[in-house]
Design a protein around this motif. Structure first.
Motif, PDB file in Angstrom:
ATOM      1  N   PHE A  97       0.970  -1.273   0.007  1.00  0.00           N
ATOM      2  CA  PHE A  97      -0.056   0.069  -0.126  1.00  0.00           C
ATOM      3  C   PHE A  97       0.746   1.193   0.058  1.00  0.00           C
ATOM      4  CE2 PHE A  97      -2.308   3.441   2.247  1.00  0.00           C
ATOM      5  CZ  PHE A  97      -3.280   3.735   1.507  1.00  0.00           C
ATOM      6  N   VAL A  98       0.545   2.071  -0.827  1.00  0.00           N
ATOM      7  CA  VAL A  98       1.222   3.496  -1.044  1.00  0.00           C
ATOM      8  C   VAL A  98       0.280   4.519  -0.825  1.00  0.00           C
ATOM      9  CG1 VAL A  98       2.659   4.922  -2.452  1.00  0.00           C
ATOM     10  CG2 VAL A  98       2.944   2.355  -2.502  1.00  0.00           C
ATOM     11  N   LEU A 103       2.821  10.425  -2.586  1.00  0.00           N
ATOM     12  CA  LEU A 103       3.196  10.740  -3.950  1.00  0.00           C
ATOM     13  C   LEU A 103       3.195  12.333  -3.984  1.00  0.00           C
ATOM     14  CD1 LEU A 103       0.842   8.350  -5.622  1.00  0.00           C
ATOM     15  CD2 LEU A 103       3.195   7.932  -4.787  1.00  0.00           C
ATOM     16  N   ARG A 104       4.532  12.566  -4.517  1.00  0.00           N
ATOM     17  CA  ARG A 104       4.685  13.965  -5.084  1.00  0.00           C
ATOM     18  C   ARG A 104       4.624  14.114  -6.571  1.00  0.00           C
ATOM     19  NH1 ARG A 104       8.942  16.273  -0.970  1.00  0.00           N
ATOM     20  NH2 ARG A 104       8.312  15.266   0.944  1.00  0.00           N
ATOM     21  N   ARG A 105       4.365  15.436  -7.021  1.00  0.00           N
ATOM     22  CA  ARG A 105       4.155  15.758  -8.238  1.00  0.00           C
ATOM     23  C   ARG A 105       5.542  16.313  -8.904  1.00  0.00           C
ATOM     24  NH1 ARG A 105      -1.334  18.910  -9.701  1.00  0.00           N
ATOM     25  NH2 ARG A 105      -2.904  17.375  -8.977  1.00  0.00           N
TER      26      ARG A 105
END
Length: 105
Positions: A97-98, A103-105
């Motif tokens: 699972f993330v 998460l980055r752009r």
């Protein structure tokens, strides 16, 4: 024609079972056909079948096929890890699972 020549010409798993007179469940064969044949080959490797009489070849090949088939009636192909890709694969521990927030752009 010698039995070893006949075996070398077979291509379908069902053909091996028929020629060697080994009973099988088609459902097991559908799932594990390649694994069964690979394991049979592993069991026969190192044996010079071409130097043996047909009776001995039949007995050895039949025994190897029966043992390989029996193995895959008790275990799943993924658990037996017959092929290199399965030998090196790792079992996932739980779900991967993330979180979206990581998460980055």
């Amino acid at each position: 024609m010698r039995l070893i020549d006949t075996l070398m010409r077979l291509s379908a798993a069902e053909e091996f079972f028929e020629v060697l007179a080994v009973p099988y469940d088609p459902a097991v064969l559908r799932v594990a056909r390649l694994h069964i044949l690979r394991r049979m080959g592993e069991r026969l490797s190192g044996t010079d079948l071409a130097a043996l009489p047909d009776g001995a070849v039949r007995a050895l090949a039949r025994s190897a096929l029966e043992a390989a088939y029996a193995e895959f009636t008790r275990t799943r192909p993924i658990d037996a890890r017959v092929f290199q890709v399965l030998k090196t694969a790792r079992h996932p521990r739980g779900r991967s699972f993330v979180p979206l927030s990581s998460l980055r752009r």
